[in-house]
Design a protein around this motif. Structure first.
Motif, PDB file in Angstrom:
ATOM      1  N   ASN A 135      21.729  87.408  -7.490  1.00 33.92           N
ATOM      2  CA  ASN A 135      22.646  87.448  -6.355  1.00 33.92           C
ATOM      3  C   ASN A 135      24.069  87.797  -6.789  1.00 33.92           C
ATOM      4  OD1 ASN A 135      20.551  86.685  -4.613  1.00 33.92           O
ATOM      5  ND2 ASN A 135      20.970  84.517  -4.894  1.00 33.92           N
ATOM      6  N   LEU A 136      24.513  87.209  -7.910  1.00 35.13           N
ATOM      7  CA  LEU A 136      25.866  87.494  -8.387  1.00 35.13           C
ATOM      8  C   LEU A 136      26.008  88.945  -8.816  1.00 35.13           C
ATOM      9  CD1 LEU A 136      28.680  86.443  -9.212  1.00 35.13           C
ATOM     10  CD2 LEU A 136      27.705  85.911 -11.467  1.00 35.13           C
ATOM     11  N   ALA A 137      25.030  89.455  -9.572  1.00 38.79           N
ATOM     12  CA  ALA A 137      25.121  90.830 -10.063  1.00 38.79           C
ATOM     13  C   ALA A 137      25.047  91.832  -8.917  1.00 38.79           C
ATOM     14  CB  ALA A 137      24.001  91.098 -11.071  1.00 38.79           C
ATOM     15  N   ALA A 138      24.238  91.537  -7.918  1.00 37.79           N
ATOM     16  CA  ALA A 138      24.178  92.418  -6.750  1.00 37.79           C
ATOM     17  C   ALA A 138      25.528  92.484  -6.054  1.00 37.79           C
ATOM     18  CB  ALA A 138      23.103  91.922  -5.781  1.00 37.79           C
ATOM     19  N   THR A 139      26.193  91.344  -5.960  1.00 43.84           N
ATOM     20  CA  THR A 139      27.492  91.292  -5.294  1.00 43.84           C
ATOM     21  C   THR A 139      28.555  92.033  -6.088  1.00 43.84           C
ATOM     22  OG1 THR A 139      26.903  89.128  -4.368  1.00 43.84           O
ATOM     23  CG2 THR A 139      29.226  89.760  -4.302  1.00 43.84           C
ATOM     24  N   THR A 140      28.674  91.737  -7.373  1.00 41.42           N
ATOM     25  CA  THR A 140      29.709  92.375  -8.186  1.00 41.42           C
ATOM     26  C   THR A 140      29.461  93.874  -8.336  1.00 41.42           C
ATOM     27  OG1 THR A 140      28.491  91.736 -10.196  1.00 41.42           O
ATOM     28  CG2 THR A 140      30.268  90.288  -9.456  1.00 41.42           C
ATOM     29  N   HIS A 141      28.195  94.259  -8.375  1.00 44.99           N
ATOM     30  CA  HIS A 141      27.887  95.683  -8.474  1.00 44.99           C
ATOM     31  C   HIS A 141      28.288  96.408  -7.192  1.00 44.99           C
ATOM     32  CE1 HIS A 141      26.126  98.687 -11.027  1.00 44.99           C
ATOM     33  NE2 HIS A 141      25.368  99.150 -10.055  1.00 44.99           N
ATOM     34  N   THR A 142      28.064  95.766  -6.052  1.00 43.94           N
ATOM     35  CA  THR A 142      28.499  96.340  -4.782  1.00 43.94           C
ATOM     36  C   THR A 142      30.015  96.428  -4.719  1.00 43.94           C
ATOM     37  OG1 THR A 142      26.547  95.404  -3.695  1.00 43.94           O
ATOM     38  CG2 THR A 142      28.356  96.106  -2.275  1.00 43.94           C
ATOM     39  N   SER A 190      27.803  90.945   3.231  1.00 42.52           N
ATOM     40  CA  SER A 190      26.780  91.947   3.534  1.00 42.52           C
ATOM     41  C   SER A 190      25.487  91.728   2.769  1.00 42.52           C
ATOM     42  CB  SER A 190      27.325  93.350   3.235  1.00 42.52           C
ATOM     43  OG  SER A 190      27.556  93.510   1.836  1.00 42.52           O
ATOM     44  N   LEU A 191      25.558  90.979   1.664  1.00 44.15           N
ATOM     45  CA  LEU A 191      24.361  90.748   0.848  1.00 44.15           C
ATOM     46  C   LEU A 191      23.677  89.416   1.163  1.00 44.15           C
ATOM     47  CD1 LEU A 191      25.450  92.134  -2.635  1.00 44.15           C
ATOM     48  CD2 LEU A 191      23.878  93.148  -1.004  1.00 44.15           C
ATOM     49  N   ILE A 192      24.052  88.785   2.255  1.00 39.42           N
ATOM     50  CA  ILE A 192      23.385  87.531   2.646  1.00 39.42           C
ATOM     51  C   ILE A 192      21.868  87.716   2.795  1.00 39.42           C
ATOM     52  CG2 ILE A 192      23.145  85.863   4.535  1.00 39.42           C
ATOM     53  CD1 ILE A 192      26.161  85.904   4.836  1.00 39.42           C
ATOM     54  N   PRO A 193      21.384  88.821   3.407  1.00 41.47           N
ATOM     55  CA  PRO A 193      19.926  89.023   3.441  1.00 41.47           C
ATOM     56  C   PRO A 193      19.290  89.085   2.054  1.00 41.47           C
ATOM     57  CG  PRO A 193      20.989  90.462   5.022  1.00 41.47           C
ATOM     58  CD  PRO A 193      22.085  89.847   4.201  1.00 41.47           C
ATOM     59  N   TYR A 195      20.401  87.437  -0.610  1.00 39.79           N
ATOM     60  CA  TYR A 195      20.347  86.060  -1.098  1.00 39.79           C
ATOM     61  C   TYR A 195      19.154  85.325  -0.499  1.00 39.79           C
ATOM     62  CZ  TYR A 195      25.312  87.224  -1.846  1.00 39.79           C
ATOM     63  OH  TYR A 195      26.488  87.835  -2.198  1.00 39.79           O
ATOM     64  N   MET A 196      18.889  85.578   0.766  1.00 38.94           N
ATOM     65  CA  MET A 196      17.807  84.876   1.452  1.00 38.94           C
ATOM     66  C   MET A 196      16.425  85.374   1.033  1.00 38.94           C
ATOM     67  SD  MET A 196      19.523  84.796   5.264  1.00 38.94           S
ATOM     68  CE  MET A 196      18.105  83.983   5.991  1.00 38.94           C
ATOM     69  N   SER A 197      16.357  86.596   0.505  1.00 34.20           N
ATOM     70  CA  SER A 197      15.062  87.171   0.122  1.00 34.20           C
ATOM     71  C   SER A 197      14.545  86.625  -1.201  1.00 34.20           C
ATOM     72  CB  SER A 197      15.158  88.696   0.025  1.00 34.20           C
ATOM     73  OG  SER A 197      15.483  89.259   1.281  1.00 34.20           O
ATOM     74  N   ASN A 198      15.433  86.150  -2.051  1.00 27.45           N
ATOM     75  CA  ASN A 198      15.037  85.697  -3.376  1.00 27.45           C
ATOM     76  C   ASN A 198      14.724  84.204  -3.344  1.00 27.45           C
ATOM     77  OD1 ASN A 198      15.532  88.258  -4.685  1.00 27.45           O
ATOM     78  ND2 ASN A 198      17.705  87.838  -4.418  1.00 27.45           N
ATOM     79  N   GLU A 199      13.452  83.881  -3.376  1.00 23.84           N
ATOM     80  CA  GLU A 199      13.005  82.495  -3.298  1.00 23.84           C
ATOM     81  C   GLU A 199      12.119  82.153  -4.493  1.00 23.84           C
ATOM     82  OE1 GLU A 199      10.995  81.912   0.347  1.00 23.84           O
ATOM     83  OE2 GLU A 199      12.689  82.543   1.619  1.00 23.84           O
ATOM     84  N   VAL A 229      12.924  91.287   4.312  1.00 21.94           N
ATOM     85  CA  VAL A 229      12.962  92.106   3.098  1.00 21.94           C
ATOM     86  C   VAL A 229      13.314  93.547   3.437  1.00 21.94           C
ATOM     87  CG1 VAL A 229      11.578  93.004   1.193  1.00 21.94           C
ATOM     88  CG2 VAL A 229      11.361  90.610   1.861  1.00 21.94           C
ATOM     89  N   LEU A 230      12.716  94.084   4.498  1.00 20.66           N
ATOM     90  CA  LEU A 230      13.006  95.460   4.902  1.00 20.66           C
ATOM     91  C   LEU A 230      14.467  95.622   5.323  1.00 20.66           C
ATOM     92  CD1 LEU A 230       9.788  96.436   6.901  1.00 20.66           C
ATOM     93  CD2 LEU A 230      10.496  97.236   4.640  1.00 20.66           C
ATOM     94  N   VAL A 231      14.971  94.647   6.064  1.00 20.13           N
ATOM     95  CA  VAL A 231      16.382  94.696   6.460  1.00 20.13           C
ATOM     96  C   VAL A 231      17.271  94.695   5.223  1.00 20.13           C
ATOM     97  CG1 VAL A 231      18.236  93.418   7.593  1.00 20.13           C
ATOM     98  CG2 VAL A 231      16.008  93.636   8.713  1.00 20.13           C
ATOM     99  N   ASN A 232      16.923  93.850   4.265  1.00 21.06           N
ATOM    100  CA  ASN A 232      17.701  93.769   3.029  1.00 21.06           C
ATOM    101  C   ASN A 232      17.679  95.091   2.274  1.00 21.06           C
ATOM    102  OD1 ASN A 232      19.064  92.796   0.759  1.00 21.06           O
ATOM    103  ND2 ASN A 232      17.161  92.133  -0.205  1.00 21.06           N
ATOM    104  N   VAL A 233      16.496  95.679   2.159  1.00 23.82           N
ATOM    105  CA  VAL A 233      16.351  96.937   1.419  1.00 23.82           C
ATOM    106  C   VAL A 233      17.202  98.032   2.052  1.00 23.82           C
ATOM    107  CG1 VAL A 233      14.745  98.779   0.835  1.00 23.82           C
ATOM    108  CG2 VAL A 233      14.093  96.406   0.468  1.00 23.82           C
ATOM    109  N   TRP A 234      17.075  98.196   3.366  1.00 20.48           N
ATOM    110  CA  TRP A 234      17.798  99.268   4.024  1.00 20.48           C
ATOM    111  C   TRP A 234      19.305  99.022   4.033  1.00 20.48           C
ATOM    112  CZ3 TRP A 234      16.183 103.945   4.902  1.00 20.48           C
ATOM    113  CH2 TRP A 234      14.806 104.183   5.002  1.00 20.48           C
ATOM    114  N   MET A 235      19.721  97.783   4.233  1.00 17.45           N
ATOM    115  CA  MET A 235      21.150  97.481   4.193  1.00 17.45           C
ATOM    116  C   MET A 235      21.731  97.773   2.817  1.00 17.45           C
ATOM    117  SD  MET A 235      21.915  94.047   6.432  1.00 17.45           S
ATOM    118  CE  MET A 235      23.600  94.112   5.824  1.00 17.45           C
ATOM    119  N   TYR A 236      20.996  97.367   1.786  1.00 21.26           N
ATOM    120  CA  TYR A 236      21.492  97.580   0.429  1.00 21.26           C
ATOM    121  C   TYR A 236      21.529  99.066   0.087  1.00 21.26           C
ATOM    122  CZ  TYR A 236      22.460  96.629  -4.453  1.00 21.26           C
ATOM    123  OH  TYR A 236      23.055  96.578  -5.683  1.00 21.26           O
TER     124      TYR A 236
END
Length: 399
Positions: A135-142, A190-193, A195-199, A229-236
């Motif tokens: 989650n952290l790396a996704a955020t900082t990379h964005t 924007s990356l909240i989805p 965060y929620m996908s990784n369980e 998951v699909l929402v997360n993929v497309w948003m990202y």
């Protein structure tokens, strides 16, 4: 972590590695028949994975140190420009990414390189850290890619409308700081989805009675993929890859065009002197450096965006193509985070002289004298020139 095997029996055990949009590998399940079409890629992934942990740690250590240098140099008073403020916070986001990657790589690649899940390797604490790292790396990379977009826009605006008015310069500095803050906040929201996908899921081995933890299988490219998951993929893919790459391409091209137009115009009108010729040479180097920074992000991010879209739309593409390229995408992203210092030193006289003055002057006390004045005098002249003649020297900053 790595792709240590392609054998069908080990896929039947439900183990594989997943690169999840964040310069990080994770665990998921994989069907037994998903290694057929990607044999060559998985073979390559298996070979490279044994080196990836050590290579990535070396890149991260180098990148952390050099980005600290970047921050120290770019935050000097005479280096204060909107672009340099953006570059400083770009270095901050890159440092956070690499600092998070080091313990992740040491544990999952170096200390436990074996493919099998064990209670020590897949403990709840380490898998929780993996989730945090993802989650952290996704955020900082964005954050990093959008800061590069902001860099291109701010520089383009400055070249189109250069000013020597102090109030205007201060206003642009303030605007840049506000936009940087908004990028950091927006990237996290924007990356909240994501965060929620990784369980985390508990996995009990009935034979050994050992409990390990894995990340939930996202089942991309399958008929039963979760809507979240699909929402997360497309948003990202759209907001963190494709759109910023498009904006960087547009403003980067406009920036290059305007710089060359202004340089040609100055050559014709001013009948430049020797000093101005040197200044134009520095302008050309600055242009090349900015183009290099933008191209590095485009080469790193655009292919990932395309692969993410294909993973969501093409059946089994995620398992047979995207997964085995995970470590490669990781190391390319890390190298991109680490090389800016080299670009700045190579292509910016002002950055290089400031760095030498700050870190090398005490070791080479006589090396700073050049044609009758010291490096300190040179920096003072650069500072004065930046503050009082910005209109004529509008592209003589670091970027």
């Amino acid at each position: 972590m790595s792709f240590r095997t392609l054998r069908k029996s080990e896929f039947d055990n439900g183990f594989c590695l997943q690169w999840w949009f964040s310069s990080a590998n994770t665990y998921c399940g994989m069907a037994a028949n998903q290694s057929v079409t990607g044999d060559h890629l998985f073979t390559f992934a298996k070979s490279y994975a044994s080196f990836h942990g050590y290579i990535s740690i070396c890149v991260c250590v180098f990148g952390i140190i050099t980005n600290i240098f970047n921050i120290i140099v770019l935050t000097r008073r005479h280096m204060s420009t909107p672009v340099n403020i953006i570059l400083s916070w770009l270095a901050v986001s890159d440092i956070i990414t690499m600092m998070s990657y080091v313990p992740f790589s040491m544990h999952f690649y170096c200390m436990y390189p074996d493919v099998n899940k064990t209670p020590d390797k897949n403990s709840k604490s380490w898998m929780t850290y993996m989730t945090f790292h993802i989650n952290l790396a996704a955020t900082t990379h964005t954050v990093s890619i959008w800061l590069c977009v902001l860099l291109a826009i701010v520089r383009f605006v400055h070249i189109r409308s250069p000013t020597k008015a102090f109030a205007t310069r201060r206003r642009r500095m303030t605007q840049s700081k506000v936009l940087i803050l908004l990028i950091y906040v927006w990237s996290a929201i924007s990356l909240i989805p994501n965060y929620m996908s990784n369980e985390l899921q508990e996995n009990l081995n009935p034979e050994s009675n050992e409990t390990t933890y894995v990340l939930r299988d996202l089942r991309l490219g399958k008929n039963d993929t979760d809507a979240l998951v699909l929402v997360n993929v497309w948003m990202y893919a759209v907001t963190a890859k494709l759109v910023p790459c498009l904006l960087m391409s547009i403003f980067g091209s406009l920036l290059i065009y305007n710089i060359h137009v202004k340089i040609r115009h100055r050559r014709k009108v001013l009948k430049i002197s020797g000093a101005n010729s040197m200044r134009l040479t520095e302008h050309s180097r600055t242009t090349k450096m900015l183009v290099s920074v933008i191209l590095l992000f485009l080469v790193t991010e655009l292919p990932q965006g395309v692969l993410i879209v294909c993973s969501a739309t093409v059946k089994d593409f995620f398992d047979t193509v995207y997964l085995p390229l995970g470590d490669v995408m990781d190391i390319v992203a890390l190298i991109n985070n680490a090389v800016n210092f080299i670009l700045y030193c190579t292509m910016s006289t002002k950055f290089r002289e400031t760095f030498v003055h700050l870190f090398c002057a005490c070791h080479f006390p006589h090396s700073n004298e050049s044609i009758g004045y010291t490096l300190t005098d040179r920096l003072a002249k650069l500072d004065s020139h930046s503050n009082n003649n910005e209109h004529q020297n509008h592209i003589n900053h670091v970027v």
